[in-house]
Design a protein around this motif. Structure first.
Motif, mmCIF file in Angstrom:
data_model
loop_
_atom_site.group_PDB
_atom_site.id
_atom_site.type_symbol
_atom_site.label_atom_id
_atom_site.label_comp_id
_atom_site.label_asym_id
_atom_site.label_seq_id
_atom_site.Cartn_x
_atom_site.Cartn_y
_atom_site.Cartn_z
ATOM 1 N N ALA A 1 -80.883 44.465 -17.840
ATOM 2 C CA ALA A 1 -80.573 44.255 -16.238
ATOM 3 C C ALA A 1 -81.790 43.360 -15.676
ATOM 4 C CB ALA A 1 -80.872 45.756 -15.763
ATOM 5 N N LEU A 2 -82.704 43.170 -15.983
ATOM 6 C CA LEU A 2 -83.614 42.247 -15.441
ATOM 7 C C LEU A 2 -83.263 40.756 -15.772
ATOM 8 C CD1 LEU A 2 -87.026 43.852 -15.626
ATOM 9 C CD2 LEU A 2 -85.258 44.380 -14.201
ATOM 10 N N SER A 3 -82.634 40.448 -16.777
ATOM 11 C CA SER A 3 -81.947 39.157 -16.853
ATOM 12 C C SER A 3 -80.906 39.023 -15.764
ATOM 13 C CB SER A 3 -81.356 38.970 -18.261
ATOM 14 O OG SER A 3 -82.341 38.425 -19.136
ATOM 15 N N ALA A 4 -80.076 39.822 -15.470
ATOM 16 C CA ALA A 4 -79.120 39.832 -14.524
ATOM 17 C C ALA A 4 -79.406 39.706 -13.186
ATOM 18 C CB ALA A 4 -77.954 40.965 -14.787
ATOM 19 N N VAL A 5 -80.490 40.037 -12.955
ATOM 20 C CA VAL A 5 -81.024 40.038 -11.362
ATOM 21 C C VAL A 5 -80.905 38.794 -10.638
ATOM 22 C CG1 VAL A 5 -83.002 40.358 -9.916
ATOM 23 C CG2 VAL A 5 -82.576 42.149 -11.629
ATOM 24 N N ASN A 6 -81.214 37.676 -11.212
ATOM 25 C CA ASN A 6 -80.928 36.373 -10.831
ATOM 26 C C ASN A 6 -79.564 36.236 -10.174
ATOM 27 O OD1 ASN A 6 -80.909 33.715 -10.248
ATOM 28 N ND2 ASN A 6 -81.681 32.989 -12.048
ATOM 29 N N ALA A 7 -78.595 36.490 -11.008
ATOM 30 C CA ALA A 7 -77.017 36.707 -10.838
ATOM 31 C C ALA A 7 -76.689 37.490 -9.401
ATOM 32 C CB ALA A 7 -75.898 36.792 -11.738
ATOM 33 N N ILE A 8 -77.367 38.706 -9.541
ATOM 34 C CA ILE A 8 -77.203 39.415 -8.673
ATOM 35 C C ILE A 8 -77.567 39.076 -7.162
ATOM 36 C CG2 ILE A 8 -77.652 41.937 -7.668
ATOM 37 C CD1 ILE A 8 -75.489 41.667 -10.152
ATOM 38 N N GLY A 9 -78.889 38.441 -7.177
ATOM 39 C CA GLY A 9 -79.227 37.596 -6.046
ATOM 40 C C GLY A 9 -78.507 36.647 -5.490
ATOM 41 N N SER A 10 -77.511 35.859 -6.631
ATOM 42 C CA SER A 10 -76.604 35.094 -6.021
ATOM 43 C C SER A 10 -75.391 35.981 -5.388
ATOM 44 C CB SER A 10 -75.980 34.210 -7.263
ATOM 45 O OG SER A 10 -74.955 33.467 -6.845
ATOM 46 N N VAL B 1 -61.973 25.300 -3.510
ATOM 47 C CA VAL B 1 -63.137 25.007 -4.045
ATOM 48 C C VAL B 1 -64.247 26.206 -3.938
ATOM 49 C CG1 VAL B 1 -65.218 23.270 -3.732
ATOM 50 C CG2 VAL B 1 -62.816 22.529 -3.603
ATOM 51 N N GLU B 2 -64.929 26.191 -5.053
ATOM 52 C CA GLU B 2 -66.169 27.333 -5.278
ATOM 53 C C GLU B 2 -67.533 26.594 -5.310
ATOM 54 O OE1 GLU B 2 -65.670 30.228 -4.214
ATOM 55 O OE2 GLU B 2 -63.863 30.778 -4.358
ATOM 56 N N SER B 3 -68.348 26.870 -4.724
ATOM 57 C CA SER B 3 -69.716 26.286 -5.082
ATOM 58 C C SER B 3 -70.828 27.436 -4.439
ATOM 59 C CB SER B 3 -69.809 25.099 -4.167
ATOM 60 O OG SER B 3 -69.910 25.345 -2.821
ATOM 61 N N GLU B 4 -72.061 26.950 -4.755
ATOM 62 C CA GLU B 4 -72.955 28.221 -4.709
ATOM 63 C C GLU B 4 -74.077 27.838 -4.044
ATOM 64 O OE1 GLU B 4 -75.811 29.082 -7.466
ATOM 65 O OE2 GLU B 4 -75.669 31.004 -7.459
ATOM 66 N N MET B 5 -73.841 27.358 -2.754
ATOM 67 C CA MET B 5 -74.937 26.041 -2.101
ATOM 68 C C MET B 5 -75.944 26.969 -1.534
ATOM 69 S SD MET B 5 -72.935 23.079 -0.365
ATOM 70 C CE MET B 5 -71.584 22.065 -1.112
ATOM 71 N N GLN B 6 -75.815 28.356 -1.191
ATOM 72 C CA GLN B 6 -77.041 28.962 -0.617
ATOM 73 C C GLN B 6 -78.048 29.397 -1.845
ATOM 74 O OE1 GLN B 6 -78.353 29.660 2.175
ATOM 75 N NE2 GLN B 6 -79.990 31.078 1.238
ATOM 76 N N TRP B 7 -77.583 30.121 -2.834
ATOM 77 C CA TRP B 7 -78.311 30.469 -4.119
ATOM 78 C C TRP B 7 -78.642 29.224 -4.885
ATOM 79 C CZ3 TRP B 7 -81.436 34.502 -4.381
ATOM 80 C CH2 TRP B 7 -81.890 34.783 -5.788
ATOM 81 N N SER C 1 -78.256 27.886 -7.790
ATOM 82 C CA SER C 1 -78.861 28.242 -9.402
ATOM 83 C C SER C 1 -78.176 27.412 -10.306
ATOM 84 C CB SER C 1 -79.092 29.615 -9.883
ATOM 85 O OG SER C 1 -79.322 29.805 -10.842
ATOM 86 N N ILE C 2 -78.872 26.433 -11.047
ATOM 87 C CA ILE C 2 -78.079 25.429 -11.967
ATOM 88 C C ILE C 2 -77.746 26.745 -12.995
ATOM 89 C CG2 ILE C 2 -78.964 23.400 -11.226
ATOM 90 C CD1 ILE C 2 -81.040 23.681 -13.530
ATOM 91 N N GLY D 1 -72.984 19.240 -14.213
ATOM 92 C CA GLY D 1 -74.003 18.351 -14.534
ATOM 93 C C GLY D 1 -74.474 18.548 -15.908
ATOM 94 N N ASP D 2 -74.996 17.691 -16.856
ATOM 95 C CA ASP D 2 -75.571 17.947 -18.091
ATOM 96 C C ASP D 2 -76.857 18.786 -17.876
ATOM 97 O OD1 ASP D 2 -77.163 15.853 -16.856
ATOM 98 O OD2 ASP D 2 -77.100 14.577 -18.577
ATOM 99 N N GLY D 3 -77.656 18.657 -16.961
ATOM 100 C CA GLY D 3 -78.749 19.712 -16.927
ATOM 101 C C GLY D 3 -78.200 21.005 -16.738
ATOM 102 N N SER D 4 -77.381 21.272 -15.566
ATOM 103 C CA SER D 4 -77.003 22.429 -15.259
ATOM 104 C C SER D 4 -76.215 23.121 -16.680
ATOM 105 C CB SER D 4 -76.085 22.394 -14.363
ATOM 106 O OG SER D 4 -76.490 22.004 -13.060
ATOM 107 N N PHE D 5 -75.628 22.504 -17.264
ATOM 108 C CA PHE D 5 -74.820 22.903 -18.424
ATOM 109 C C PHE D 5 -75.823 23.642 -19.489
ATOM 110 C CE2 PHE D 5 -72.546 22.443 -22.169
ATOM 111 C CZ PHE D 5 -71.300 23.060 -22.272
#
Ligand code: TPU
Length: 561
Positions: A80-89, A405-411, A413-414, A438-442
């Motif tokens: 669950a604690l790993s998932a919190v970042n995505a829940i923040g998104s 188009v889907e993007s995540e400009m508020q959160w 997170s790469i 991008g390669d860095g995000s991937f």
């Protein structure tokens, strides 16, 4: 299901099916195994597995974008604690993800026992406390009797507020006997709008519009929660005004509509949108987020005194706020009563910029890559754009009606985009799913491509290999912006492991890219990753201009007391 015994897990499972989910995402762990059994047994939704909990969360986040809601199940603490970042998104981007965690056996709660997977203390309430900051409702179930009301409360609140909600089910309650659910309307029905407040808001908005000559609509990213663009189109046609969208709301107004006038993003706007918005005497802002990125480092936003701000649950006109209804009700009501004007958009619609084709054998450029991806996007395509220059490449594309188009400009997170595109593809399998990353995000979430292979999901991935974090290079450069190169296309064979249909291809010039795209279109049984090799300094002009202003905003000295 017809079995005699109905359980807490069955109840949850039935509710997920009733609210319109076809799937739930999961990573197994000993605190949720019995719960996962119950979900399989009841069977209203398909169980799909992720490589890790962060990816699971982003897959759910992407699923909710396409489907309106999503559900995910993980194990206690380590999961669950790993998932919190995505829940923040999901919170930041206003997406109702039902975040379910297995929990400790009820006999261990308050017993002084130390459990594995925990921080080694004996109070097990901290996970819920942490998660409560990124959810709109958080329920820890302590008895089977209370489970239906708690499950219903979490799901209903998430759907109404368009935010994630948390449900924790102790491992020894998942299979405890439970009643069957009642009608789903109690979860789906919107709260009745406050008619008096809504009427007053619509009247004030009508007066605002009557007093103004040059009106523009500015669409923000949270209009996604309306689930349909029709009320916005109806409002635009009634008021007859130009419609611009924010960068984060790309595609949230049909670009082939005669009233569309581009993306408003300060000095990097397209089609003259900056001039239109900033010279307007009335801007109807629909669910915008004016953060530092969207305002180009606090440089540009509509003048507050000329703004009618319609947020998700509140409308502010001429300094007065009205609440008690949802944005959708306000837009629909205003579209029926606003002062009617001919639909001219005030100015002629400018022709959008078109990128010229480069020579087929010339080294691949960012422009040529963007041109070919744009040509691939049809009215049935969802294009997911990762943080980085992919944002700006997506924003400058010309979209046919129906393209999303889907993007995540508020959160921002790469790593978000790989699992999010997968989630979108699970939820809307009849659309074409294209991802620019991008390669860095991937490198953050690459292993989720393995699930695209496993579940035969044909996402077309444009992996931009420019050997670094170019968006960061343009904001503030240093050695930390340069990454280890990978053979990205070569990864696909490793993920196939002799039994999958993933395809990994390289593109060094326009001809190779065109050929790879044809192969990708034909590969319907798995992902195709096209590794696009471009120069490190080759990026959009928009990124360079925006990066300079964001860097300036970041480096403001502290204000003197
Ligand atoms: O187009 P390009 O080269 O900028 O894309 P790429 O290669 O994906 O690089 C993205 C670089 C980047 C970073 C490192 N963008 N934002 N960040 C900061 C960041 C760090 N960690 C997380 C989870 N999210 C972030 N946005």
């Amino acid at each position: 299901m017809t079995t005699e015994k109905f359980t807490v897990g069955h109840y949850l499972s039935a509710r997920l099916g009733q609210i319109g989910l076809k799937d739930h995402l999961a990573v197994a762990g000993d605190f949720n195994l019995v719960l996962l059994d119950q979900l399989l047994e009841e069977g209203s939704t398909r169980q799909i597995y992720s490589c890790n909990e962060l990816n699971c969360g982003y897959t759910a986040e992407g699923y909710a974008r396409a489907n309106g809601a999503a559900a995910m199940i993980v194990t206690f603490n380590v999961g669950a604690l790993s998932a919190v970042n995505a829940i923040g998104s999901a919170y930041a981007e206003s997406l109702p993800v039902i975040f379910i965690s297995g929990g400790p056996n009820t006999n261990d709660q308050g017993s002084g026992h130390i459990l594995h997977h925990t921080i080694g203390t004996t109070n097990y309430g901290y996970q819920m406390e942490m998660v409560s900051h990124v959810t709109c409702a958080a329920e820890v179930i302590h008895s089977a009797e209370n489970a239906p009301a708690q499950i219903d409360h979490a799901i209903r609140t998430a759907l109404r507020l368009r935010k994630p909600a948390y449900i924790e089910i102790p491992c020894n309650l998942a299979a405890a006997p439970c009643v069957r659910p009642g009608p789903v309307s109690s979860l789906l029905a919107e709260a009745t709008p406050d008619r008096v407040s809504l009427d007053a808001a619509v009247k004030a908005a009508g007066e605002f519009l009557s007093a103004r000559e040059k009106v523009v609509i500015l669409v923000g990213s949270r209009v996604r929660t309306l689930g349909s663009l029709e009320p916005i189109v109806a409002l635009a046609e009634r008021v007859g005004c130009a419609v611009t969208v924010m960068g984060a709301a790309k595609s949230f107004f049909p670009e082939d509509h005669p009233l569309f006038r581009g993306v408003y993003w300060g000095e990097i706007s397209t089609m003259g949108a900056q001039e239109l918005v900033e010279s307007a005497d009335g801007v109807i802002c629909l669910a915008p987020i004016f953060n530092d990125y969207a305002t180009v480092g606090w440089q540009s936003r509509p003048k507050p005194e000329d703004t009618l701000l319609a947020d998700l649950n509140e409308v502010t006109v001429d300094g007065r706020s009205y609440a008690g209804f949802h944005l959708g009700a306000f837009v629909s009501a205003l579209a029926e009563s606003a002062p009617r004007r001919p639909a001219t958009g005030q100015t002629a619609k400018p022709a959008p910029d078109v990128i010229p084709a480069s020579k087929p054998d010339a080294a691949l450029t960012n422009d040529e890559m963007a041109r070919q991806i744009n040509a691939l996007v049809d009215g049935n395509t969802t294009l997911t754009a990762e943080t980085g220059d992919s944002w700006f490449n997506a924003v400058r594309m010309n979209l046919p009606g129906g393209a999303k188009v889907e993007s995540e400009m508020q959160w921002g997170s790469i790593g978000w985009s790989v699992p999010a595109a997968l989630g979108g593809a699970y939820a809307a399998p009849d659309r074409r799913h294209v991802l620019m990353v991008g390669d860095g995000s991937f490198q953050l979430t690459a292993q989720e491509v393995a699930q695209m292979v496993r579940y035969e999901v044909p996402v077309i991935i444009f992996l931009v290999n420019n050997r670094g974090y170019v968006i960061e290079i343009k904001i503030h450069d240093g050695p930390y912006n340069y990454i280890k190169n990978w053979d990205y296309a070569g990864l696909i064979d490793a993920f196939n492991a002799g039994e999958g249909h993933g395809l990994g291809l390289h593109a060094h010039n326009g001809a190779e890219l065109a050929e790879a795209i044809e192969k990708a279109k034909a590969n319907t049984r798995g992902p195709t990753l096209i590794e696009c090799h471009i120069g490190q300094t080759d990026c959009t002009d928009m990124l360079v201009r925006w990066g300079k202003k964001v860097a300036a905003a970041n480096s403001r000295p502290p204000a003197k007391a």
